[in-house]
Write a protein that holds these residues in place. Structure first.
Motif, short mmCIF file in Angstrom:
data_model
loop_
_atom_site.label_atom_id
_atom_site.label_comp_id
_atom_site.label_asym_id
_atom_site.label_seq_id
_atom_site.Cartn_x
_atom_site.Cartn_y
_atom_site.Cartn_z
N SER A 83 3.91 -4.30 -10.11
CA SER A 83 3.54 -3.61 -8.87
C SER A 83 4.77 -3.27 -8.06
O SER A 83 4.84 -3.54 -6.86
CB SER A 83 2.55 -4.44 -8.04
N LEU B 46 2.54 3.22 -8.03
CA LEU B 46 1.35 3.27 -7.19
C LEU B 46 0.12 2.73 -7.91
O LEU B 46 -0.70 2.03 -7.32
CB LEU B 46 1.11 4.70 -6.70
N THR C 188 -2.08 -0.62 -6.79
CA THR C 188 -3.53 -0.49 -6.64
C THR C 188 -4.27 -1.49 -7.52
O THR C 188 -5.27 -2.09 -7.12
CB THR C 188 -3.97 0.94 -6.98
N GLN D 68 -1.15 7.60 0.12
CA GLN D 68 -0.43 8.61 -0.64
C GLN D 68 0.30 9.60 0.28
O GLN D 68 1.35 10.13 -0.07
CB GLN D 68 -1.37 9.38 -1.58
N ALA E 51 1.16 3.50 -2.33
CA ALA E 51 -0.18 3.29 -2.89
C ALA E 51 -1.22 3.07 -1.80
O ALA E 51 -2.23 3.77 -1.73
CB ALA E 51 -0.16 2.10 -3.85
N ASP F 31 3.37 -5.30 -3.25
CA ASP F 31 4.45 -4.68 -4.03
C ASP F 31 5.62 -5.64 -4.23
O ASP F 31 5.75 -6.65 -3.55
CB ASP F 31 4.93 -3.40 -3.36
#
Length: 435
Positions: A54, A59, A63, A86, A91, A114
């Motif tokens: 991630s 992205l 997710t 976006q 993401a 992330d």
């Protein structure tokens, strides 16, 4: 002497030791026991999260991590919402809310989905080596997310979650915030304005082998310097018609930064620079191309870097000093300075210190060593800073480990239940305290 000894014994019996006065309540003991018993779930979830890449720019991967976590939160009675980002080049964020009936303090838990490791990173996969779990993002911040869930499960198991008012915000771009920042952090800021307390679940910090409490984080600001000058044959350098050229003007400015800017709690850096007959940044300003010759006075020079501060007032003051330095142009040169304030500071406050004192009361009740205040220079910027102006907060509630952002990043597995107990008990006591 016998009479004195008897009196002393009577006084001791009437005034039991501090440790005996601060034992956990039966419900708090159930919370702590549940956190210890949950370790197999912690490790299994951590492995699943780490094995899903991630990186901020992946992205789909970010997710996927959110989709894996949403059912965990929903099983605890949270309502989850995925906020796509976006439009900001990222993401999105996972937001979970548990609106209890308690009039206690409203709590915001902050983590991120992330990591700095993109799909092309050679550092991949989860593995265990003794007490260490190793893998990309295992500590920053997937271990922290596991601690959040472990703490919430412990509260649920002890019937201590039902009335608590808790919001969880897991951002998808903490390692490189989307643009514009105001849009990318709008949901987090809104959650902060509603909350009374914010707890940030990035890595636990240490000093001299001790767990430390963190009540402050510094800002992260970037600056871009563009310098122009006359150009021509190098034999004319420093003449009235040619002036000093862009390269010397850039050097003057950077040297003045070094000598005039230093002050407590400030760091500043030059990360990229160049100049010549031609020079330009790429779109992301992470690469610079330049060309020229040794006998041509460069008409352009560029530099980019960052500076970090502990308060909004310091950010403003340092920016003004930088602009004043830039304005003192060498002959026939010009320069412009752009400053982008990406992450605001989280200044140390009395409210933050009071929260650390509450956490240290829990440490005493658990038989753990009290935590001192971490030097703010020892932490980077983070998401809690976006809500620091509105709410009291603590940083570093996540897992204990090391090698963050590097090959070999790890967490100490025994820190997961320890941190879950600290967090769960702090949330429990805060939820019972009046707003």
């Amino acid at each position: 002497m016998p009479r004195f000894s008897a009196l002393a014994c009577a006084l001791l019996l009437a005034c039991p030791p501090l440790a005996a006065q601060t034992l956990l309540t039966p419900q708090e003991q159930r919370i702590a026991t549940a956190a210890d018993a949950d370790q197999p779930h912690n490790i299994a979830l951590l492995e699943t999260l780490v094995n899903q890449n991630s990186g901020t720019y992946n992205l789909a991967g970010v997710t996927a991590v959110a989709k894996r976590l949403a059912p965990e939160l929903e099983a605890l009675g949270f309502k989850t919402e995925w906020k796509p980002m976006q439009h900001a080049g990222r993401a999105g964020h996972l937001i979970a809310t548990h609106q209890g009936s308690s009039t206690g303090r409203r709590i915001l838990l902050i983590g991120h989905l992330d990591t700095v490791f993109e799909p092309d990173s050679p550092f991949t996969g989860f593995r265990i080596d003794g007490n260490r779990a190793i893998g990309p993002g295992v500590g920053d911040d997937k271990g922290g997310v596991v601690v959040i869930l472990a703490a919430l499960r412990a509260l649920k198991a002890a019937d201590a979650l039902r009335d608590a008012d808790i919001t969880v915000v897991l951002t998808g771009d903490e390692e490189d915030v989307g643009q514009p920042v105001a849009q990318a952090r709008a949901d987090l800021i809104a959650a902060g304005k509603r909350a009374d307390v914010a707890l940030d679940f990035e890595n636990l910090s240490h000093a001299d082998g001790r767990d430390m409490g963190s009540i402050a984080r510094r800002s992260s600001n970037t600056w871009t310097l563009t310098v122009h000058g006359e150009t021509g044959h190098s034999s004319g350098i420093f003449s009235e018609s040619m002036g000093d050229g862009a390269a010397f003007e850039l050097a003057r400015i950077l040297a003045a930064f070094r000598t005039e800017l230093p002050e407590p709690n400030l760091t500043f850096n030059v990360g990229l620079l160049g100049g010549g007959e031609q020079a330009a940044f790429d779109a992301g300003k992470t690469r610079l191309t330049a060309s020229g010759k040794d006998n041509i006075v460069p008409p352009i020079a560029l530099a980019r870097g960052d500076f970090r501060t502990l308060s909004a007032a310091q950010t403003k003051r340092v920016g003004e000093k930088m602009r004043a330095i830039v304005s003192r142009h060498l002959p026939r040169t010009d320069a412009t300075l752009e400053i982008d304030e990406n992450y605001p500071p989280m200044a140390p406050t009395a409210g933050n210190r009071a929260l650390l004192a509450k956490l240290n009361a829990i440490n005493r009740d658990l038989g753990l060593e009290e935590m001192g205040e971490l030097d703010p220079l020892s932490r980077g910027a983070g998401d809690i800073s976006f809500v620091a102006a509105d709410v009291d907060g603590l940083v570093g509630m996540g897992a204990s480990g090391g090698n963050s952002h590097a090959d070999g990043e790890y967490v100490e597995l025994d820190s997961l239940p320890r941190q879950a107990k600290r967090a769960a008990l702090l949330m429990h006591r805060l939820a019972q305290a009046p707003r």
